[in-house]
Design a protein around this motif. Sequence first.
Motif, PDB file in Angstrom:
ATOM      1  N   THR A 195       0.830  -1.201   0.000  1.00  0.00           N
ATOM      2  CA  THR A 195       0.000   0.000   0.000  1.00  0.00           C
ATOM      3  C   THR A 195       0.867   1.253   0.000  1.00  0.00           C
ATOM      4  OG1 THR A 195      -0.097   0.183   2.414  1.00  0.00           O
ATOM      5  CG2 THR A 195      -1.739  -1.233   1.344  1.00  0.00           C
ATOM      6  N   LYS A 196       0.262   2.376  -0.374  1.00  0.00           N
ATOM      7  CA  LYS A 196       0.977   3.657  -0.355  1.00  0.00           C
ATOM      8  C   LYS A 196       1.429   3.990   1.067  1.00  0.00           C
ATOM      9  CE  LYS A 196       2.305   7.726  -1.978  1.00  0.00           C
ATOM     10  NZ  LYS A 196       2.525   8.530  -0.788  1.00  0.00           N
ATOM     11  N   ASP A 225       5.239   4.702   2.231  1.00  0.00           N
ATOM     12  CA  ASP A 225       5.651   5.924   2.938  1.00  0.00           C
ATOM     13  C   ASP A 225       6.461   5.593   4.189  1.00  0.00           C
ATOM     14  OD1 ASP A 225       4.484   7.572   1.075  1.00  0.00           O
ATOM     15  OD2 ASP A 225       2.590   7.778   2.162  1.00  0.00           O
ATOM     16  N   PHE A 272       3.758   4.556  -7.535  1.00  0.00           N
ATOM     17  CA  PHE A 272       3.316   5.449  -6.460  1.00  0.00           C
ATOM     18  C   PHE A 272       3.501   6.912  -6.852  1.00  0.00           C
ATOM     19  CE2 PHE A 272       4.269   1.569  -3.865  1.00  0.00           C
ATOM     20  CZ  PHE A 272       2.961   1.350  -3.442  1.00  0.00           C
ATOM     21  N   ARG A 273       4.553   7.226  -7.595  1.00  0.00           N
ATOM     22  CA  ARG A 273       4.731   8.614  -8.063  1.00  0.00           C
ATOM     23  C   ARG A 273       3.668   8.975  -9.092  1.00  0.00           C
ATOM     24  NH1 ARG A 273       8.511  11.693 -11.831  1.00  0.00           N
ATOM     25  NH2 ARG A 273       8.536  13.774 -10.889  1.00  0.00           N
ATOM     26  N   LYS A 306      -0.666   5.808  -7.976  1.00  0.00           N
ATOM     27  CA  LYS A 306      -1.268   4.525  -7.613  1.00  0.00           C
ATOM     28  C   LYS A 306      -1.281   4.366  -6.093  1.00  0.00           C
ATOM     29  CE  LYS A 306      -0.656   0.910 -10.182  1.00  0.00           C
ATOM     30  NZ  LYS A 306      -0.057  -0.240 -10.912  1.00  0.00           N
ATOM     31  N   LEU A 307      -2.285   3.650  -5.597  1.00  0.00           N
ATOM     32  CA  LEU A 307      -2.420   3.443  -4.159  1.00  0.00           C
ATOM     33  C   LEU A 307      -1.827   2.116  -3.709  1.00  0.00           C
ATOM     34  CD1 LEU A 307      -6.049   4.811  -3.627  1.00  0.00           C
ATOM     35  CD2 LEU A 307      -3.863   5.979  -3.278  1.00  0.00           C
ATOM     36  N   THR A 308      -1.571   1.224  -4.656  1.00  0.00           N
ATOM     37  CA  THR A 308      -0.929  -0.059  -4.341  1.00  0.00           C
ATOM     38  C   THR A 308       0.088  -0.380  -5.429  1.00  0.00           C
ATOM     39  OG1 THR A 308      -2.608  -1.361  -5.523  1.00  0.00           O
ATOM     40  CG2 THR A 308      -2.968  -0.976  -3.162  1.00  0.00           C
ATOM     41  N   VAL A 337       8.453  -1.302  -4.125  1.00  0.00           N
ATOM     42  CA  VAL A 337       8.662   0.110  -3.830  1.00  0.00           C
ATOM     43  C   VAL A 337      10.037   0.505  -4.366  1.00  0.00           C
ATOM     44  CG1 VAL A 337       8.600   1.884  -2.041  1.00  0.00           C
ATOM     45  CG2 VAL A 337       7.356  -0.259  -1.691  1.00  0.00           C
TER      46      VAL A 337
END
Length: 516
Positions: free
Chosen positions: A288-289, A293, A318-319, A322-324, A328
């Motif tokens: 998940t985002k 983080d 994510f940039r 997107k939320l998932t 990463v």
Amino acid sequence: MVPLKRRKLGSSHTGNAGTNSGDEVKFPQVVLFLLERKMGASRRAFLSQLGRKKGFQVQELFSEIVTHVICENNSGEEVRTWLDSQASSRPGAHLLDISWYTESMRAGQPVEILDRHKLQQELQISEAEVIMFSVPSYACQRRTSLENHNTPLTEALSLLAENAELSEDDGRGVAFRRAAAVLKALPSPVTSMSQLKGLPCLGEHSLRVIKDILENGSSIEVESTKNSERYNALKVLTGIFGVGSKTAERWIRAGIHSLHQLQDSGQTLNRAQQAGLEHYDDINQPVTKAEADVIGEIVEKAVVSVLPGAQIVLTGGFRRGKLTGHDVDFLITHPEEGREVGLMSKVVSWLESKGFLLYQKTTRNSYLESKDGPGRPASNIDRFERCFSIFKLAKEKETRTKDPQEVTENRVSAETDQNPNSDKLMNKQTDTPWRAVRVDLVVSPISQFAFALLGWTGSKLFERELRRWAGHERSMSLSSHALFDNKKGRYLRASSEEEIFAHLGLEFILPSERNA
């Protein structure tokens, strides 16, 4: 002298049987035809007689003078197909549901045609309006947000692309990816094949799949692929960190189709594959985002502790908003050229000393502009100093305080929903206070940072299209390291993504609109 009403009937009903000449025509501008299909002969006869008594012209036979076609329980596509089979039809004739007819009967006159009366609104659009979709040929010219109006179509094409890629048929895979990217960029759902006329990147194969879904709700080819043993085996085996399609294919030929079969086979696994198999369930669970983080805060602390002033950016999906995601990615640099040299080993040592890394492999920066020159293979994104790792991320406290049995059941249920065909490993306790997450760390010199940021933001197809545009349209070579003008024989420097787009002669597109 012929009575007025007889004169109108004679002129209006020439060549049409079944018209009651004794009924007065009150609305000469309206000529109705009731389609018998699905309505039935007896009901059609009754409704036709009722209409004539109310003063409507109701034709027994279809002809070019018909202005309103009345249907019951028919789809717009069905009626349009029937109309196309007729020798003559009036352009722009209204295709109406029976509700308009019954309301007009009650009112004693033709009622206003509302949207709810129209049979599949898209069929009422003129030919010029039907071809409403117009997109540029290159995905890097298009703005593609995460709002996808054609998900069933793009998911089907993406599945076929993935199957082709797993079979190492990259050409076919790219063709499906490009077709899906066009549909993702459209401003509204595709409801008719005619809307796709003139659009780029839609080959015959992709169009067949789209047509199948529009007409039948699904594609036989897609469903067959989704349920094939080979596709599912490739999906499961390549889901292991460190395993590519060639290795998976070799295992399948050896009769290995599942994780348990792999464990029992005695196959020799390298260090990455061993870690991938051990943490398979976690790695194949979406990140998940919020989790990204948290990892970002840890990585930033590590980077700043060993090199004050260094910068870190979360890249990838994510940039793009997107939320998932599946992993990463972080890009690291320092505003002073050369200060980044040796940074990665220090960051990795810091993370290992704090117990954050379950696995890591670091590669050196092997790119030298003076020696390598501009020519970079399209499949080789970059040669920066990188760390491929599996991160040990603590779970949220509320998750750890739940009943272990409940956590296990919820976890297994969620994973099954995510990929019902995957072969889950149950040899690792799912009530551990941490989970494994794939994390990539990339270090770039500040002089190459804009190119690295552009390359690592994606999407993969967007980047491929950028390189294709650079080569075919601008005679340039683009990589995540540099941009080279082949005509002028020199590098084009850039300190921002905006400058790179300007060099390429493209309008700048925000990261959130690069989801091709």
